[in-house]
Design an enzyme around this catalytic site. Structure first.
Site, PDB file in Angstrom:
ATOM      1  N   ARG A 258     -48.310  33.892  80.016  1.00  0.00           N
ATOM      2  CA  ARG A 258     -49.177  33.810  79.591  1.00  0.00           C
ATOM      3  C   ARG A 258     -49.295  32.617  79.943  1.00  0.00           C
ATOM      4  NH1 ARG A 258     -51.763  38.747  76.546  1.00  0.00           N
ATOM      5  NH2 ARG A 258     -50.601  40.553  77.612  1.00  0.00           N
ATOM      6  N   ARG A 273     -48.989  32.289  69.704  1.00  0.00           N
ATOM      7  CA  ARG A 273     -49.230  32.892  70.622  1.00  0.00           C
ATOM      8  C   ARG A 273     -48.941  31.487  72.181  1.00  0.00           C
ATOM      9  NH1 ARG A 273     -54.672  33.270  72.823  1.00  0.00           N
ATOM     10  NH2 ARG A 273     -55.417  33.195  70.654  1.00  0.00           N
ATOM     11  N   GLU A 345     -54.811  40.490  66.294  1.00  0.00           N
ATOM     12  CA  GLU A 345     -54.501  42.094  66.704  1.00  0.00           C
ATOM     13  C   GLU A 345     -52.620  41.653  67.344  1.00  0.00           C
ATOM     14  OE1 GLU A 345     -56.232  41.194  70.830  1.00  0.00           O
ATOM     15  OE2 GLU A 345     -54.301  41.874  71.734  1.00  0.00           O
ATOM     16  N   SER A 348     -53.242  47.009  71.344  1.00  0.00           N
ATOM     17  CA  SER A 348     -54.273  46.838  72.282  1.00  0.00           C
ATOM     18  C   SER A 348     -54.267  47.856  72.854  1.00  0.00           C
ATOM     19  CB  SER A 348     -54.872  45.590  72.840  1.00  0.00           C
ATOM     20  OG  SER A 348     -55.889  46.452  73.374  1.00  0.00           O
ATOM     21  N   ARG A 385     -45.177  38.960  68.471  1.00  0.00           N
ATOM     22  CA  ARG A 385     -46.082  38.791  67.947  1.00  0.00           C
ATOM     23  C   ARG A 385     -46.127  39.611  66.899  1.00  0.00           C
ATOM     24  NH1 ARG A 385     -52.751  38.211  68.820  1.00  0.00           N
ATOM     25  NH2 ARG A 385     -52.252  36.354  70.103  1.00  0.00           N
TER      26      ARG A 385
END
Length: 420
Positions: A258, A273, A345, A348, A385
RNA sequence: GGAGGUUUCGCCUAGUCCGGUCUAUGGCGCCGCACUGCUAAUGCGGUUUGGGUCUUAAGCCCAUCCGGGGUUCAAAUCCCCGAACCUCCGCCA
């Protein structure tokens, strides 16, 4: 992609969905009008074409003057057909382009509103009370020799890192445990490509042209996936599945990439991140009528994983405006991060109903033998994460970290000890 | 990177040289019906996909022979570009 027939039959459904997302509902009228004009153009092209074909056929049977007369007429018709076809294709192209920009119709029951309008469904466990000042995951990770951000930056730039030693072992153990759980639940384990064609990316619901999150390789017209949802969704593209094979469940392990464009200054510390991480993702192709139940099952498998790593977390029902392109409903599990004093988070799960399958042409045959689009769903089982939450929640005063019991056989250690 | 070959409606396959009779042949599989103590066998019919028209259905129509473009009144068939797969050569982990 939404269904044009549904749109024609019940335009108010899309209007309501657009409003729930906080988006423009006038697109419905634009779609309806374009659709009507396209069908008129198509009908006109088709009847001209039918005439052209029948004259063409009589040409081969005729001779002499009659043949010449037919040829003249056919020539004239050929030009008309060409023009009518072009007009119909023009409108068809405009319609396709427009409909591709319409997000999925929101599932009834999803909270309306934007990012902050989520509803907390459940809180599991309680944040631990520390009798010492807890360290954040990066400090712990550095002391353990598990995370090396500095060299990540040296070699690849900011938001890149090395997992080393117990860090590498922790990630491998965690993802292996996720795979193991998925296999036991009947998922087919998959290791997927991470570079995909534009149609796979777009079919899954990502817009290559406007999505600044996607790493692109224009030289080869290939795109780095941000999640293995993409290759897994496209896996059965252009196929008609046997109804008895549904639900068809896959667990994909892949690196995810990403660009994190526009997130400058956000989560710059540590591995919360990052540009590249690893993930085990569940993906299910199922009967459309069962998608809501399947969604709850995926959520339950996520919670099972979170329970195994003994983290306090909450489950939220994401608001319509925060669903993204493909999802009709989304549940996130967020773990407590002691150093931040808030939930972040970790998983998901999305029910994309028939949105992706319509774009990718993934179908099954119903009881009447007619092809129908399947529903697709995805959900996270573990990611890099998670290491953040595990290190921080299971740390001890001396900087060591207790490995959750269920994870120990996979990591091969009971406690992670700081380097001397 | 270079040379050659292949790609047809689930699978296999005919058709491509030489454009119209291809509304794409045949076999297998599948579905229905008939026949038959049962099963099997046999016979007959159906069986690509998407779309339009239509209250529904039937019917009719259009597109679809790997994808895109072109030639032509007309393309599975001729021409160009591309993709995938196979074989060989070169290069490299």
């Amino acid at each position: 992609m939404i269904d044009l027939r549904t749109l024609r039959d019940d335009p108010d459904r899309l209007r309501a969905s657009q409003r729930a997302r906080g988006e423009d509902d006038s697109i419905v009228d634009a779609l309806l009008s374009l659709d009507e004009r396209r069908r008129a153009a198509l009908t006109s092209f088709e009847s001209l074409r039918a005439e052209q074909k029948s004259i063409g056929k009589s040409v081969s049977r005729a001779s002499g003057d009659e043949r010449q007369a037919l040829l003249d007429r056919a020539k004239d018709l050929a030009a008309q057909v060409k023009a009518a076809e072009a007009a119909s294709e023009q409108l068809g192209g405009e319609l396709d382009e427009l409909i591709m920009t319409v997000p999925n119709i929101v599932e009834e029951g999803a909270p309306h509103g934007g990012e902050d309008d989520y509803v907390v469904l459940e809180e599991v466990g309680t944040p631990r009370a520390f009798d010492f000042t807890p360290r954040d995951h990066l400090e712990l990770g550095e002391r353990l020799g598990a995370i090396d951000m500095e060299r990540g930056a040296k070699v690849s730039g900011s938001r890149f890192f090395f997992l080393r030693g117990v860090g590498a072992r922790l990630q491998l153990g965690l993802l292996n445990m996720a795979m193991q759980q998925a296999i036991e639940a009947g998922f087919t384990p998959m290791i997927t490509p991470v570079l995909v064609k534009p149609e796979s990316m777009q079919g899954t619901g990502f817009t290559i042209a406007h999505d600044s999150e996607i790493y692109q390789l224009p030289e080869d017209d290939l795109y780095l996936v941000g999640t293995s949802e993409v290759p897994l969704a496209a896996y059965h593209a252009d196929e008609i599945l046997d109804q008895s094979s549904l639900p068809s469940r896959y667990a994909g392990w892949s690196s995810c990439f990403r660009r994190e464009a526009g997130s400058y200054g956000k989560d710059t510390r540590g591995i919360i991140r990052v540009h590249q991480f690893d993930k085990v993702e569940m993906f299910s192709f199922c009967h459309p009528e069962e998608s809501a139940e399947e969604h709850r099952r995926l959520l339950a498998w996520e919670k099972e994983m979170l329970d195994k790593v003994e983290l306090p977390y909450r489950v939220i029902d994401t608001a319509a405006g925060d669903l993204g392109m493909s999802a009709a409903r989304k549940f996130d599990c967020e773990a407590w991060i002691p150093s931040q004093g808030r939930y972040r988070e970790l998983t998901s799960t999305s029910n994309c109903t028939q949105f992706q399958s319509r774009r990718l042409k993934v179908r099954y045959r119903d009881d009447e033998g007619r092809p129908q689009h399947v529903a697709t769903l995805n959900g996270t089982l573990a990611t890099t994460r998670w290491i953040v939450a595990i290190l921080e929640n299971h740390q001890q005063a001396d900087g060591s970290v207790v490995v959750p019991k269920a994870l120990r056989p996979f990591v091969g250690l009971d406690v992670l000890e700081p380097l001397k």
